[in-house]
Design a protein around this motif. Structure first.
Motif, PDB file in Angstrom:
ATOM      1  N   ILE A 132      29.963  28.236  45.518  1.00  0.00           N
ATOM      2  CA  ILE A 132      31.197  27.574  45.935  1.00  0.00           C
ATOM      3  C   ILE A 132      32.280  28.633  46.108  1.00  0.00           C
ATOM      4  N   VAL A 133      32.887  28.624  47.283  1.00  0.00           N
ATOM      5  CA  VAL A 133      33.950  29.581  47.595  1.00  0.00           C
ATOM      6  C   VAL A 133      35.123  28.848  48.225  1.00  0.00           C
ATOM      7  N   MET A 134      36.251  29.513  48.257  1.00  0.00           N
ATOM      8  CA  MET A 134      37.400  28.983  48.991  1.00  0.00           C
ATOM      9  C   MET A 134      38.135  30.144  49.629  1.00  0.00           C
ATOM     10  N   ASN A 135      38.749  29.863  50.754  1.00  0.00           N
ATOM     11  CA  ASN A 135      39.580  30.850  51.421  1.00  0.00           C
ATOM     12  C   ASN A 135      40.959  30.828  50.787  1.00  0.00           C
ATOM     13  N   ALA A 136      41.478  32.005  50.520  1.00  0.00           N
ATOM     14  CA  ALA A 136      42.832  32.118  49.982  1.00  0.00           C
ATOM     15  C   ALA A 136      43.807  31.838  51.124  1.00  0.00           C
ATOM     16  N   GLU A 137      44.559  30.781  50.983  1.00  0.00           N
ATOM     17  CA  GLU A 137      45.591  30.413  51.946  1.00  0.00           C
ATOM     18  C   GLU A 137      46.811  29.965  51.166  1.00  0.00           C
ATOM     19  N   TYR A 138      46.778  28.723  50.689  1.00  0.00           N
ATOM     20  CA  TYR A 138      47.882  28.216  49.886  1.00  0.00           C
ATOM     21  C   TYR A 138      47.577  28.332  48.398  1.00  0.00           C
ATOM     22  N   VAL A 139      46.510  29.030  48.080  1.00  0.00           N
ATOM     23  CA  VAL A 139      46.182  29.427  46.712  1.00  0.00           C
ATOM     24  C   VAL A 139      45.771  30.893  46.793  1.00  0.00           C
ATOM     25  N   LEU A 140      46.410  31.742  46.003  1.00  0.00           N
ATOM     26  CA  LEU A 140      46.037  33.146  45.921  1.00  0.00           C
ATOM     27  C   LEU A 140      45.415  33.392  44.550  1.00  0.00           C
ATOM     28  N   ALA A 141      44.971  34.610  44.314  1.00  0.00           N
ATOM     29  CA  ALA A 141      44.355  34.922  43.029  1.00  0.00           C
ATOM     30  C   ALA A 141      44.796  36.299  42.551  1.00  0.00           C
ATOM     31  N   LEU A 142      44.899  36.426  41.239  1.00  0.00           N
ATOM     32  CA  LEU A 142      45.171  37.704  40.578  1.00  0.00           C
ATOM     33  C   LEU A 142      43.982  37.981  39.663  1.00  0.00           C
ATOM     34  N   MET A 143      43.239  39.051  39.958  1.00  0.00           N
ATOM     35  CA  MET A 143      42.046  39.416  39.181  1.00  0.00           C
ATOM     36  C   MET A 143      42.363  40.634  38.328  1.00  0.00           C
ATOM     37  N   MET A 144      41.973  40.573  37.056  1.00  0.00           N
ATOM     38  CA  MET A 144      42.325  41.638  36.122  1.00  0.00           C
ATOM     39  C   MET A 144      41.253  41.774  35.046  1.00  0.00           C
ATOM     40  N   PRO A 145      41.270  42.881  34.302  1.00  0.00           N
ATOM     41  CA  PRO A 145      40.342  43.008  33.183  1.00  0.00           C
ATOM     42  C   PRO A 145      40.558  41.865  32.180  1.00  0.00           C
ATOM     43  N   ALA A 146      39.464  41.403  31.599  1.00  0.00           N
ATOM     44  CA  ALA A 146      39.551  40.264  30.674  1.00  0.00           C
ATOM     45  C   ALA A 146      40.552  40.489  29.534  1.00  0.00           C
ATOM     46  N   PRO A 147      40.622  41.677  28.896  1.00  0.00           N
ATOM     47  CA  PRO A 147      41.608  41.846  27.817  1.00  0.00           C
ATOM     48  C   PRO A 147      43.053  41.635  28.299  1.00  0.00           C
ATOM     49  N   LEU A 148      43.383  42.137  29.491  1.00  0.00           N
ATOM     50  CA  LEU A 148      44.720  41.899  30.036  1.00  0.00           C
ATOM     51  C   LEU A 148      44.898  40.417  30.347  1.00  0.00           C
ATOM     52  N   GLY A 149      43.877  39.787  30.914  1.00  0.00           N
ATOM     53  CA  GLY A 149      43.941  38.355  31.201  1.00  0.00           C
ATOM     54  C   GLY A 149      44.189  37.535  29.948  1.00  0.00           C
ATOM     55  N   GLN A 150      43.512  37.903  28.861  1.00  0.00           N
ATOM     56  CA  GLN A 150      43.717  37.192  27.588  1.00  0.00           C
ATOM     57  C   GLN A 150      45.125  37.400  27.063  1.00  0.00           C
ATOM     58  N   ALA A 151      45.637  38.633  27.165  1.00  0.00           N
ATOM     59  CA  ALA A 151      46.999  38.928  26.703  1.00  0.00           C
ATOM     60  C   ALA A 151      48.027  38.157  27.528  1.00  0.00           C
ATOM     61  N   VAL A 152      47.810  38.059  28.837  1.00  0.00           N
ATOM     62  CA  VAL A 152      48.713  37.303  29.709  1.00  0.00           C
ATOM     63  C   VAL A 152      48.681  35.830  29.324  1.00  0.00           C
ATOM     64  N   LYS A 153      47.500  35.306  29.051  1.00  0.00           N
ATOM     65  CA  LYS A 153      47.365  33.893  28.654  1.00  0.00           C
ATOM     66  C   LYS A 153      48.147  33.623  27.364  1.00  0.00           C
ATOM     67  N   VAL A 173      44.253  38.822  45.523  1.00  0.00           N
ATOM     68  CA  VAL A 173      43.502  38.222  46.624  1.00  0.00           C
ATOM     69  C   VAL A 173      44.519  37.481  47.470  1.00  0.00           C
ATOM     70  N   ARG A 174      44.820  38.072  48.639  1.00  0.00           N
ATOM     71  CA  ARG A 174      45.844  37.541  49.529  1.00  0.00           C
ATOM     72  C   ARG A 174      45.259  36.546  50.520  1.00  0.00           C
ATOM     73  N   ALA A 175      46.148  35.956  51.312  1.00  0.00           N
ATOM     74  CA  ALA A 175      45.728  35.023  52.358  1.00  0.00           C
ATOM     75  C   ALA A 175      44.669  35.697  53.219  1.00  0.00           C
ATOM     76  N   GLY A 176      43.605  34.966  53.469  1.00  0.00           N
ATOM     77  CA  GLY A 176      42.491  35.481  54.248  1.00  0.00           C
ATOM     78  C   GLY A 176      41.340  35.966  53.388  1.00  0.00           C
ATOM     79  N   GLY A 177      41.591  36.188  52.098  1.00  0.00           N
ATOM     80  CA  GLY A 177      40.536  36.616  51.184  1.00  0.00           C
ATOM     81  C   GLY A 177      39.657  35.444  50.774  1.00  0.00           C
ATOM     82  N   THR A 178      38.602  35.743  50.063  1.00  0.00           N
ATOM     83  CA  THR A 178      37.676  34.714  49.579  1.00  0.00           C
ATOM     84  C   THR A 178      37.671  34.729  48.065  1.00  0.00           C
ATOM     85  N   ILE A 179      37.720  33.549  47.474  1.00  0.00           N
ATOM     86  CA  ILE A 179      37.689  33.389  46.019  1.00  0.00           C
ATOM     87  C   ILE A 179      36.460  32.559  45.687  1.00  0.00           C
TER      88      ILE A 179
END
Length: 161
Positions: free
Chosen positions: A35-56, A104-110
């Motif tokens: 399952i994939v989606m094109n980034a258009e009106y939803v973008l994504a920020l991908m990061m190392p899991a430890p940083l992701g956990q700290a941000v959460k 992941v900007r507009a036009g990217g795949t998530i």
């Protein structure tokens, strides 16, 4: 959503993502059930899991809504799905790149979790989508800066000028 329930198929999961979460999900390729989606009106920020956990944790301390978060266990990265309010600014993307954060900007795949992902080996939800809410990309960038000890570029220039 992390376990495969009776009747959870790529088609039913895609339907849920589209109708309940307003995520433009598609099955591609159909024979694999990815399952994939094109980034258009939803973008994504991908990061190392430890940083992701700290941000959460930072966002929870602020009592801010977090929105959907994906984990990629094999690569040790997290992906936040965000609103597309980030400026198309090369300096912002370079700053995030230096922090090991991919935008992941507009036009990217998530890629999204699918029931065919073999027990969450490839992708699983840390915080599954439950509705159409996604946090502001700008708010998430601020949290990333805070948790990585960075200041926004304007504050850095003011400190040196």
């Amino acid at each position: 959503m992390d376990h495969i329930a009776f009747g959870d198929t790529p088609v039913s999961r895609c339907t849920y993502y589209r109708r309940v979460c307003d995520l433009p999900a598609n099955i591609d390729p159909p024979h694999l059930g990815r399952i994939v989606m094109n980034a258009e009106y939803v973008l994504a920020l991908m990061m190392p899991a430890p940083l992701g956990q700290a941000v959460k944790v930072d966002m929870q301390r602020r009592q801010a809504d977090i929105g959907p978060i994906l984990s990629h266990p094999r690569s040790g990265r997290w992906t936040y799905l965000v609103r597309p309010d980030l400026p198309d600014d090369d300096s912002l993307f370079a700053e995030m790149f230096r922090l090991n954060v991919s935008v992941v900007r507009a036009g990217g795949t998530i890629a999204l979790p699918s029931p065919t992902d073999r027990g969450g080996m490839f992708r699983r939800w840390v915080e599954p989508p439950r509705c159409t809410f996604r946090p502001s990309g700008l708010v998430m960038v601020d949290a990333i800066r805070t948790r990585s000890g960075q200041r926004p570029p304007a504050q850095r220039r003011a400190a040196h000028g």
